[in-house]
Scaffold this motif. Structure first.
Motif, PDB file in Angstrom:
ATOM      1  N   GLY A 105      66.211   0.574  -8.582  1.00 22.51           N
ATOM      2  CA  GLY A 105      65.047   0.648  -7.720  1.00 22.51           C
ATOM      3  C   GLY A 105      63.734   0.536  -8.464  1.00 22.51           C
ATOM      4  N   ALA A 106      63.799   0.530  -9.790  1.00 21.92           N
ATOM      5  CA  ALA A 106      62.571   0.414 -10.598  1.00 21.92           C
ATOM      6  C   ALA A 106      62.724  -0.731 -11.596  1.00 21.92           C
ATOM      7  CB  ALA A 106      62.285   1.726 -11.320  1.00 21.92           C
ATOM      8  N   GLU A 107      63.360  -1.797 -11.136  1.00 23.70           N
ATOM      9  CA  GLU A 107      63.628  -2.927 -12.043  1.00 23.70           C
ATOM     10  C   GLU A 107      62.354  -3.620 -12.522  1.00 23.70           C
ATOM     11  OE1 GLU A 107      67.267  -2.038  -9.807  1.00 23.70           O
ATOM     12  OE2 GLU A 107      65.205  -2.427  -9.161  1.00 23.70           O
ATOM     13  N   TRP A 108      61.267  -3.519 -11.744  1.00 23.33           N
ATOM     14  CA  TRP A 108      60.040  -4.245 -12.089  1.00 23.33           C
ATOM     15  C   TRP A 108      58.959  -3.325 -12.652  1.00 23.33           C
ATOM     16  CZ3 TRP A 108      62.966  -8.016 -11.749  1.00 23.33           C
ATOM     17  CH2 TRP A 108      63.750  -8.272 -10.630  1.00 23.33           C
ATOM     18  N   ALA A 109      59.329  -2.142 -13.033  1.00 30.30           N
ATOM     19  CA  ALA A 109      58.353  -1.203 -13.581  1.00 30.30           C
ATOM     20  C   ALA A 109      57.696  -1.786 -14.830  1.00 30.30           C
ATOM     21  CB  ALA A 109      59.034   0.123 -13.916  1.00 30.30           C
ATOM     22  N   GLY A 110      56.405  -1.543 -14.951  1.00 29.65           N
ATOM     23  CA  GLY A 110      55.681  -2.011 -16.126  1.00 29.65           C
ATOM     24  C   GLY A 110      54.924  -3.298 -15.928  1.00 29.65           C
ATOM     25  N   SER A 111      55.164  -3.994 -14.819  1.00 24.03           N
ATOM     26  CA  SER A 111      54.480  -5.256 -14.584  1.00 24.03           C
ATOM     27  C   SER A 111      53.039  -5.006 -14.164  1.00 24.03           C
ATOM     28  CB  SER A 111      55.196  -6.057 -13.490  1.00 24.03           C
ATOM     29  OG  SER A 111      54.441  -7.201 -13.151  1.00 24.03           O
ATOM     30  N   ALA A 112      52.120  -5.770 -14.768  1.00 21.21           N
ATOM     31  CA  ALA A 112      50.711  -5.668 -14.379  1.00 21.21           C
ATOM     32  C   ALA A 112      50.458  -6.365 -13.050  1.00 21.21           C
ATOM     33  CB  ALA A 112      49.823  -6.277 -15.471  1.00 21.21           C
ATOM     34  N   LEU A 113      51.388  -7.192 -12.612  1.00 19.81           N
ATOM     35  CA  LEU A 113      51.281  -7.902 -11.352  1.00 19.81           C
ATOM     36  C   LEU A 113      52.139  -7.195 -10.308  1.00 19.81           C
ATOM     37  CD1 LEU A 113      51.663 -11.516 -12.763  1.00 19.81           C
ATOM     38  CD2 LEU A 113      49.544 -10.343 -12.190  1.00 19.81           C
ATOM     39  N   ILE A 114      51.605  -7.073  -9.108  1.00 18.41           N
ATOM     40  CA  ILE A 114      52.357  -6.408  -8.044  1.00 18.41           C
ATOM     41  C   ILE A 114      53.494  -7.313  -7.587  1.00 18.41           C
ATOM     42  CG2 ILE A 114      52.232  -5.464  -5.712  1.00 18.41           C
ATOM     43  CD1 ILE A 114      49.322  -4.769  -6.272  1.00 18.41           C
ATOM     44  N   MET A 115      54.704  -6.798  -7.640  1.00 13.61           N
ATOM     45  CA  MET A 115      55.854  -7.585  -7.224  1.00 13.61           C
ATOM     46  C   MET A 115      55.963  -7.607  -5.709  1.00 13.61           C
ATOM     47  SD  MET A 115      57.251  -8.702 -10.015  1.00 13.61           S
ATOM     48  CE  MET A 115      58.953  -9.126  -9.652  1.00 13.61           C
ATOM     49  N   PRO A 116      56.581  -8.668  -5.151  1.00 13.87           N
ATOM     50  CA  PRO A 116      56.796  -8.705  -3.696  1.00 13.87           C
ATOM     51  C   PRO A 116      57.568  -7.467  -3.235  1.00 13.87           C
ATOM     52  CG  PRO A 116      57.260 -10.841  -4.660  1.00 13.87           C
ATOM     53  CD  PRO A 116      57.066  -9.894  -5.807  1.00 13.87           C
ATOM     54  N   SER A 117      57.242  -6.980  -2.054  1.00 13.44           N
ATOM     55  CA  SER A 117      57.916  -5.801  -1.515  1.00 13.44           C
ATOM     56  C   SER A 117      59.081  -6.233  -0.624  1.00 13.44           C
ATOM     57  CB  SER A 117      56.920  -4.954  -0.709  1.00 13.44           C
ATOM     58  OG  SER A 117      56.372  -5.730   0.352  1.00 13.44           O
TER      59      SER A 117
END
Length: 377
Positions: free
Chosen positions: A323-335
């Motif tokens: 559930g936190a696979e995209w943590a750390g990205s400065a860009l907001i990932m699609p929801s």
């Protein structure tokens, strides 16, 4: 009385010395004769000592996607007993075969499956730990028991569009049958990729249905986008400099350059999911450096390298929480639930063309529909 020096016994030492001189002369003469008759006497070979300057063999690593930073390679090589790394780009030869002289392969899931047809993979059980690796990325279809591969990084593909200043963040997506009508669009010239996203955009699974379904999807996508295809790099450069407005690219490109296109590039994904570049690691069974190869895989999966992976390569690490696979990205990932519905491609690569492909135009098209999710500025 006669003088002592004239007595017979006093001459004995002189006679003995004279005899020794004569014997020595005879021995020297015979030695010279034998030497001249038999040539130069045989000499024992000088013992050969191993050179202290002989360098150890390098570990040959083939890789797809953005290269591992040189600093990482130097860090690994500086470890006690570790080899230097010979990092090579993995490309299929003109004969259609993949290089089979590597020790380690860092490749996409579909390439791993293709390589399995020409080489055997080493058993990683008990050699390279899966501790700390997100279960989402384990036990995939091409290696369900995780015996021969280890996941190491992922990058989902998104539709990307350059917008005018002040445009709302949300980017709509068109049905695939209408992609061709969108002006200033360009798509990667990869038949498998186009066929996969064609199926995915219609809510169909990528890897089910058999070769017939996959081939039809390839043909439909290529026919719809004829004349609007280019290399992945050309698509990115065109989007970045404003020559095109819409394309489909792996997220790592925008992650590494978030201000590309003046910061006006948005990304979007269909609610039916997308294609994910899922990269795995494997060691060739016939490698003579398997122990060193295992050590290198463990190095790439270690927490320090996984934590730095996103910033260094644009790919997301596999050492993450569910559930936190995209943590750390400065860009907001699609929801939304798009990732749960996403897939990677397992199709075999198309056969190598006998003749070089003809150059294609750099114009293309696509069409957005409502409902696509988007990243913020």
């Amino acid at each position: 009385m006669e003088p002592t020096e004239n007595r017979p016994e006093s001459r004995t030492p002189g006679l003995i010395g004279l005899g020794l001189l004569v014997a020595l002369a005879i021995g020297f003469g015979l030695g010279q004769k034998f030497a001249s008759d038999g040539g130069e006497p045989e000499r024992l070979p000088a013992p050969s000592a191993p050179s202290i300057f002989q360098l150890p063999l390098k570990l040959v690593v083939y890789q797809q996607g953005p290269a591992i930073p040189q600093l990482w390679l130097d860090t690994f090589s500086s470890g006690s007993g570790n080899s230097k790394i010979d990092l090579r780009v993995l490309e299929r030869g003109a004969d259609g075969f993949w290089p089979a002289d590597g020790d380690v392969y860092l490749v996409q899931a579909r390439t791993f499956s293709a390589l399995k047809q020409s080489m055997q993979w080493a058993d990683l059980s008990g050699q390279v730990s899966l501790d700390g690796i997100n279960p989402v990325f384990q036990g995939q279809a091409f290696d369900p028991n995780g015996v021969h591969s280890r996941p190491w990084r992922v990058s989902p593909w998104f539709f990307m569009k350059k917008v005018a200043p002040g445009t709302p963040h949300k980017v709509a997506l068109a049905a695939p049958a209408r992609w061709w009508s969108e002006p200033q669009s360009l798509f990667p010239n990869d038949a498998d990729l186009l066929g996969a996203i064609w199926l995915k955009s219609q809510g169909k699974p990528i890897n089910l249905g058999g070769e017939g379904v996959q081939q039809m999807a390839r043909q439909q996508a290529e026919a719809a986008l004829a004349g609007r295809l280019a290399s992945e790099l050309e698509c990115w450069e065109g989007l970045r400099d404003g020559r095109i407005q819409l394309t489909y690219l792996p997220s790592w490109r925008l992650v590494l350059e978030p201000q590309a296109g003046g910061g006006l590039i948005r990304w979007s994904v269909s609610g039916t999911g997308t294609v994910v570049d899922f990269e795995v690691m494997g060691v060739r069974e016939d490698s003579s450096r398997k122990e060193m190869a295992f050590r290198f895989l463990e190095f790439l999966l270690a927490a320090p390298q996984q934590s730095a992976l996103l910033g260094a390569t644009g790919y997301f690490p596999v050492r993450s929480k569910i559930g936190a696979e995209w943590a750390g990205s400065a860009l907001i990932m699609p929801s939304g639930t798009w990732f749960d519905r996403s897939e990677f491609i397992l199709w075999p690569y198309p056969r190598v063309a006998v003749t070089p492909p003809q150059p294609t135009s750099e114009t293309n098209a696509v069409v957005p529909e409502s409902g696509g999710e988007q990243k913020s500025e």
